[in-house]
Design a protein around this motif. Structure first.
Motif, PDB file in Angstrom:
ATOM      1  N   ALA A 161      19.662  66.606  52.516  1.00 23.12           N
ATOM      2  CA  ALA A 161      18.457  67.044  51.811  1.00 23.12           C
ATOM      3  C   ALA A 161      18.719  68.314  51.016  1.00 23.12           C
ATOM      4  CB  ALA A 161      17.324  67.279  52.806  1.00 23.12           C
ATOM      5  N   GLY A 162      17.815  68.589  50.062  1.00 27.89           N
ATOM      6  CA  GLY A 162      17.839  69.860  49.345  1.00 27.89           C
ATOM      7  C   GLY A 162      18.921  69.969  48.301  1.00 27.89           C
ATOM      8  N   GLY A 163      19.195  71.201  47.888  1.00 24.43           N
ATOM      9  CA  GLY A 163      20.177  71.455  46.845  1.00 24.43           C
ATOM     10  C   GLY A 163      20.517  72.927  46.788  1.00 24.43           C
ATOM     11  N   GLY A 164      21.037  73.379  45.643  1.00 22.94           N
ATOM     12  CA  GLY A 164      21.373  74.780  45.455  1.00 22.94           C
ATOM     13  C   GLY A 164      22.557  75.246  46.270  1.00 22.94           C
ATOM     14  N   GLY A 165      23.386  74.303  46.749  1.00 24.61           N
ATOM     15  CA  GLY A 165      24.554  74.680  47.544  1.00 24.61           C
ATOM     16  C   GLY A 165      24.241  74.981  48.995  1.00 24.61           C
ATOM     17  N   ILE A 166      22.966  74.885  49.395  1.00 26.87           N
ATOM     18  CA  ILE A 166      22.575  75.183  50.767  1.00 26.87           C
ATOM     19  C   ILE A 166      23.008  74.032  51.678  1.00 26.87           C
ATOM     20  CG2 ILE A 166      20.619  75.539  52.322  1.00 26.87           C
ATOM     21  CD1 ILE A 166      19.175  76.857  49.937  1.00 26.87           C
ATOM     22  N   GLY A 167      23.702  74.376  52.762  1.00 20.85           N
ATOM     23  CA  GLY A 167      24.178  73.362  53.687  1.00 20.85           C
ATOM     24  C   GLY A 167      25.436  72.667  53.229  1.00 20.85           C
ATOM     25  N   MET A 168      26.095  73.210  52.223  1.00 21.49           N
ATOM     26  CA  MET A 168      27.296  72.596  51.664  1.00 21.49           C
ATOM     27  C   MET A 168      28.492  73.525  51.848  1.00 21.49           C
ATOM     28  SD  MET A 168      27.961  71.442  47.700  1.00 21.49           S
ATOM     29  CE  MET A 168      26.411  70.550  47.639  1.00 21.49           C
ATOM     30  N   GLN A 169      29.626  72.953  52.224  1.00 21.87           N
ATOM     31  CA  GLN A 169      30.810  73.790  52.439  1.00 21.87           C
ATOM     32  C   GLN A 169      32.081  72.955  52.345  1.00 21.87           C
ATOM     33  OE1 GLN A 169      30.522  76.330  55.876  1.00 21.87           O
ATOM     34  NE2 GLN A 169      32.725  76.663  55.985  1.00 21.87           N
TER      35      GLN A 169
END
Length: 451
Positions: A161-169
């Protein structure tokens, strides 16, 4: 016919939507948190209402309260901007149930594309190539480790869910993956109410290129060409340009046609963006679909002459597109840089009091601002405080305009990423158009860490 719009957002995108509404003689309603009482967008709106305390779950994510305010203010429609509730299918459906027009796609479509996992499946069914990875949610760190052995490092760990690089690594080892899985899942749960994670193989030397779409309720859809968004830090874009300096005209046409075909296949309406990863041979793979307006929509507006917010409102009004693919052309080159309140080396946010704020001006310069002088940047929200957009007849000309504009940008009282932006655009690799997603790690960070 829409006569009054509540903007369920804040900062520069709220101000941006209000500007188009004024042009169309549509009244506007702003909602704001206690931290944003003195924000410029609040004063720009015809009416404004307090949502609640600063934290997003007590203000900008309060869907029911936003709808209640819209009803009390006799608004006809809600524009969600980007972030917050913009890709929340339940919110879109609640708006419709309350008799409010949601300026975006239908909730059912958002459910499909709002989950990156479901979006992958949907795009595969539509014949769009996807990056090798998991087709469903990864339930645990142990499962992630087992999958990593099959895919091979490096891997992109992503929140569904979501975007903006949040929760991504990006992870490159079992140890990194074990640690990152729990922290990113928790962060995604906090920001988006959904901690589901999935994994994709990280493409080396890839470019992040996206295609802007418009689609109406009558089956008409067009693409507005592509945007190059490869220069990123923390998996979040900082420099975007249109058109891409990398892809050929043949690839441009193929990507655009693929995006339009996909949009029609899922019955998409309103403005949306399909993001692709493109390898060194110009093979492209579906990354995600953003069912909303993008932060970087301005550069597409500059090369096409369209007002995308106006197109959104017209489509939401039930109007058919007045443009077709044959009538659209690329005129010149546009570059956008995001101005962040952050340390230009560590990229840590830099909240504080802005004592001086002087944005550059000029014929080929456009500013989208969230702040003014004597404004307090708080730690509660994304640290982006503005966008600087420049244009030129050629890419080289646009770079020179941008260089001059950044040199004339004056912000005192807080740290900003302007020094980083100046370094990036002055680099020979950037000037040559060699802008992969590894640019910051490969070219920028080694320079600043040795100084």
């Amino acid at each position: 016919m829409i006569k009054k719009i509540l903007i369920a957002n804040r900062g520069e995108i709220a101000a941006r939507v209000i500007r188009t509404c004024k042009k169309l003689n549509i009244r506007t309603v702003a909602v704001f948190s206690e931290a944003d009482q003195k924000a410029p967008f609040v004063a720009l709106a015809d009416e404004s209402y307090l949502l609640g305390p600063p934290r997003v779950n007590e203000s900008y994510l309060k869907a029911d309260k936003i709808i209640q305010i819209a009803k009390e203010a006799n608004a006809d429609a809600i524009h969600p901007g980007y972030g917050f509730l913009s890709e929340n299918a339940v919110f879109a459906e609640k708006c419709q149930e309350a008799g409010l027009t949601f300026i975006g796609p239908r909730g059912a479509i958002m459910k499909k594309m709002g989950s990156k996992i479901e979006a992958r499946k949907t795009m595969q069914a539509a014949g769009v190539p996807v990056v090798p990875g998991t087709d469903g949610a990864v339930e645990s760190a142990d499962e992630a480790l087992a999958i990593a052995k099959e895919i091979g490092y490096p891997i992109m760990l992503k929140a569904s869910a979501g975007g903006g690089g949040i929760g991504m690594q990006v992870v490159e080892s079992d140890a990194e993956l074990t640690k990152a899985f729990a922290s990113n899942s928790k962060r995604a749960e906090t920001f988006f109410g959904d901690g589901a994670m999935f994994m994709e193989k990280k493409l080396e030397n890839a470019r992040h290129i996206e295609v802007q779409l418009l689609a109406d309720e009558y089956g008409n859809a067009v693409h507005l060409f592509e945007r190059e968004c490869s220069i990123q830090r923390r998996n979040q874009k900082v420099v975007e340009e249109a058109p891409s300096p990398f892809i050929s005209e043949m690839t441009r046409m193929k990507m655009g046609e693929t995006a339009v075909t996909a949009a029609k296949a899922i019955g998409y309406t309103n403005a949306g963006t399909i993001e692709f990863l493109v390898d060194e041979e110009e093979n492209f793979y579906f990354l995600e679909m953003n069912t909303r307006i993008q932060v970087e929509h301005a550069i597409t507006e500059e090369i096409t002459g369209l007002d995308i917010v106006e197109e959104q409102i017209n489509i939401a009004n039930g109007e058919a597109l007045t443009i077709d693919q044959a009538s659209l052309n690329i005129n010149g080159h546009a570059i956008e840089v995001r101005i962040y309140a952050e340390d230009p080396v560590s990229f840590f946010p830099s909240p504080g009091h802005i004592t001086t704020m002087e944005a550059p001006a000029g014929e080929n310069v456009r500013n989208e601002l969230a702040v003014t002088a004597n404004y307090d940047v708080t730690p509660y929200y994304d640290p982006m405080i503005g966008k600087l957009i420049v244009t030129g007849a050629t890419r080289a000309e646009a770079i020179e305009v941008l260089k001059s504009a950044l040199g004339n940008y004056k912000i005192d009282g807080i740290k900003t990423n302007i020094p980083m932006l100046e370094t990036v655009i002055d680099h020979e690799a950037f000037k040559a158009g060699n802008t992969t997603t590894a640019f910051v790690q490969k070219h920028y960070l080694p320079m600043v860490k040795t100084n």
